[in-house]
Design a protein around this motif. Structure first.
Motif, PDB file in Angstrom:
ATOM      1  N   UNK A   4       0.828  -1.207   0.000  1.00 46.79           N
ATOM      2  CA  UNK A   4       0.000   0.000   0.000  1.00 46.79           C
ATOM      3  C   UNK A   4       0.859   1.253   0.000  1.00 46.79           C
ATOM      4  N   UNK A   5       1.898   1.273   0.836  1.00 52.63           N
ATOM      5  CA  UNK A   5       2.788   2.434   0.895  1.00 52.63           C
ATOM      6  C   UNK A   5       3.548   2.610  -0.410  1.00 52.63           C
ATOM      7  N   UNK A   6       4.023   1.515  -0.969  1.00 58.52           N
ATOM      8  CA  UNK A   6       4.745   1.600  -2.235  1.00 58.52           C
ATOM      9  C   UNK A   6       3.878   2.117  -3.368  1.00 58.52           C
ATOM     10  N   UNK A   7       2.656   1.614  -3.427  1.00 61.00           N
ATOM     11  CA  UNK A   7       1.727   2.097  -4.449  1.00 61.00           C
ATOM     12  C   UNK A   7       1.461   3.595  -4.285  1.00 61.00           C
ATOM     13  N   UNK A   8       1.422   4.072  -3.047  1.00 63.10           N
ATOM     14  CA  UNK A   8       1.184   5.502  -2.808  1.00 63.10           C
ATOM     15  C   UNK A   8       2.305   6.353  -3.408  1.00 63.10           C
ATOM     16  N   UNK A   9       3.534   5.857  -3.361  1.00 62.23           N
ATOM     17  CA  UNK A   9       4.648   6.644  -3.917  1.00 62.23           C
ATOM     18  C   UNK A   9       4.508   6.861  -5.419  1.00 62.23           C
ATOM     19  N   UNK A  10       3.806   5.950  -6.091  1.00 60.55           N
ATOM     20  CA  UNK A  10       3.666   6.070  -7.552  1.00 60.55           C
ATOM     21  C   UNK A  10       2.843   7.293  -7.960  1.00 60.55           C
ATOM     22  N   UNK A  50       4.037   8.350   2.443  1.00 60.03           N
ATOM     23  CA  UNK A  50       4.095   6.884   2.458  1.00 60.03           C
ATOM     24  C   UNK A  50       4.382   6.368   3.872  1.00 60.03           C
ATOM     25  N   UNK A  51       5.285   7.051   4.586  1.00 64.27           N
ATOM     26  CA  UNK A  51       5.548   6.617   5.963  1.00 64.27           C
ATOM     27  C   UNK A  51       4.351   6.882   6.865  1.00 64.27           C
ATOM     28  N   UNK A  52       3.684   7.994   6.662  1.00 65.38           N
ATOM     29  CA  UNK A  52       2.481   8.273   7.452  1.00 65.38           C
ATOM     30  C   UNK A  52       1.413   7.217   7.212  1.00 65.38           C
ATOM     31  N   UNK A  53       1.304   6.753   5.973  1.00 72.95           N
ATOM     32  CA  UNK A  53       0.344   5.704   5.660  1.00 72.95           C
ATOM     33  C   UNK A  53       0.710   4.412   6.389  1.00 72.95           C
ATOM     34  N   UNK A  54       1.981   4.059   6.383  1.00 73.34           N
ATOM     35  CA  UNK A  54       2.424   2.864   7.108  1.00 73.34           C
ATOM     36  C   UNK A  54       2.051   2.966   8.583  1.00 73.34           C
ATOM     37  N   UNK A  55       2.359   4.108   9.190  1.00 71.31           N
ATOM     38  CA  UNK A  55       2.065   4.290  10.612  1.00 71.31           C
ATOM     39  C   UNK A  55       0.563   4.216  10.885  1.00 71.31           C
ATOM     40  N   UNK A  56      -0.233   4.798  10.009  1.00 73.49           N
ATOM     41  CA  UNK A  56      -1.680   4.769  10.180  1.00 73.49           C
ATOM     42  C   UNK A  56      -2.220   3.343  10.104  1.00 73.49           C
ATOM     43  N   UNK A  57      -1.767   2.578   9.118  1.00 72.08           N
ATOM     44  CA  UNK A  57      -2.270   1.220   8.942  1.00 72.08           C
ATOM     45  C   UNK A  57      -1.846   0.313  10.096  1.00 72.08           C
ATOM     46  N   UNK A  80      14.218   7.165 -11.827  1.00 75.31           N
ATOM     47  CA  UNK A  80      14.776   5.820 -11.992  1.00 75.31           C
ATOM     48  C   UNK A  80      13.894   4.831 -11.218  1.00 75.31           C
ATOM     49  N   UNK A  81      13.446   3.744 -11.831  1.00 74.08           N
ATOM     50  CA  UNK A  81      12.451   2.882 -11.188  1.00 74.08           C
ATOM     51  C   UNK A  81      12.999   1.924 -10.133  1.00 74.08           C
ATOM     52  N   UNK A  82      14.273   2.010  -9.798  1.00 72.56           N
ATOM     53  CA  UNK A  82      14.868   1.026  -8.903  1.00 72.56           C
ATOM     54  C   UNK A  82      14.875   1.450  -7.437  1.00 72.56           C
ATOM     55  N   UNK A  83      13.926   2.283  -7.035  1.00 75.00           N
ATOM     56  CA  UNK A  83      13.774   2.595  -5.613  1.00 75.00           C
ATOM     57  C   UNK A  83      12.846   1.561  -4.978  1.00 75.00           C
ATOM     58  N   UNK A  84      12.856   1.504  -3.650  1.00 81.24           N
ATOM     59  CA  UNK A  84      12.052   0.479  -2.986  1.00 81.24           C
ATOM     60  C   UNK A  84      11.346   1.026  -1.753  1.00 81.24           C
ATOM     61  N   UNK A  85      10.325   0.298  -1.340  1.00 84.20           N
ATOM     62  CA  UNK A  85       9.686   0.500  -0.040  1.00 84.20           C
ATOM     63  C   UNK A  85      10.072  -0.687   0.830  1.00 84.20           C
TER      64      UNK A  85
END
Length: 272
Positions: free
Chosen positions: A25-31, A57-64, A105-110
């Motif tokens: 979910x967090x990774x998709x949010x970054x897109x 994205x981090x706020x979403x992680x904390x919320x979930x 560059x698409x090689x970042x990660x969550x």
């Protein structure tokens, strides 16, 4: 016998299954912000970049996590640690490779890890822009999917390479000058000279490459817990090793090296 992540729904009161869902979910949010002309880039105190995508994205992680596991501790890169009362701790890096992210560059990660009393329980490396994901749980192996339909495609068992000669190895790093910053230029040059191929497919993606057998050595001259907490179980459960430069299996040593295991001692010898 290890079981794939579809069977983890009850483990640790659902935390291992939630670990995957939250990271995705967090990774998709970054897109929403990836390759966006409107993306605003700020500088932290150490001059490294940070964006609204990192923070949201981090706020979403904390919320979930708060919604389901309110008593757990959450440690992340962008905000202060949220102390809990349970023995569980989540460690998140919402965008590992922000420089790659802001450059398109698409090689970042969550990255998301789950710990119990400070010890690894599981980890996720999710590459939102490519759809690749690798997850691990202690004793259950590492598992990989390689397309955008991460919810429906089958899990494949991940395994490191079987190379035992460093002359045949693929050595990956995030940024070459990070060796310079800690006075380890000679270590980089020795590894580059010894390896068959050196590339800067770094950050979480480099470790994903090691855990799936496509690279053999990944080195971080400097790292924080959130950079590698998810990496440790992913690499180890794929049959490899992850330690600091002293050879201690930890995500809090300030540096890191992940290998296929067979090449670990050779890599450490050059790093020392």
């Amino acid at each position: 016998m290890s079981q794939n992540p579809d069977s983890w729904t009850e483990a640790h009161d659902g935390r291992l299954s939630a670990m995957i869902d939250v990271a995705v979910a967090a990774g998709h949010h970054t897109l929403k912000y990836f390759r966006s002309d409107s993306l605003v880039i700020d500088a932290k105190s150490d001059e490294s970049p940070v964006t609204v995508a990192d923070r949201e994205a981090e706020q979403l992680v904390r919320k979930l996590i708060q919604q389901r596991f309110a008593s757990d501790t959450v440690q992340g890169e962008e905000f202060a640690e949220q102390a809990g009362t349970s023995r569980y701790r989540w460690v998140v890096d919402p965008i590992d490779g922000t420089k790659s992210f802001v450059c398109g560059v698409p090689l970042y990660s969550t990255l998301l890890a789950l710990e119990w009393d400070g010890k690894p329980l599981g980890g996720v490396i999710f590459i939102p822009a490519t759809g690749e994901i690798i997850v691990a749980a202690v004793g259950q192996g590492s598992w990989f999917k390689d397309d955008h339909a991460v919810e429906s495609s089958p899990w494949k068992k991940a395994a490191v390479s079987t190379k035992s000669d460093i002359a045949e190895a693929v050595f990956v790093v995030s940024q070459v000058d990070s060796f310079d910053q800690r006075g380890a230029q000679s270590a980089y040059k020795d590894l580059e000279k010894a390896a068959w191929l050196t590339r800067s497919w770094g950050d979480g993606y480099g470790y994903l490459m090691v855990a799936t057998g496509r690279a053999d050595i990944m080195v971080d001259p400097e790292c924080n817990a959130w950079d590698v907490a998810a990496i440790l179980p992913v690499v180890v459960e794929a049959g490899g090793k992850f330690t600091d430069w002293k050879g201690i299996e930890t995500c809090r040593g300030g540096d890191g090296v992940g290998t296929n295991g067979r090449l670990h001692d050779a890599a450490l010898k050059m790093l020392r």
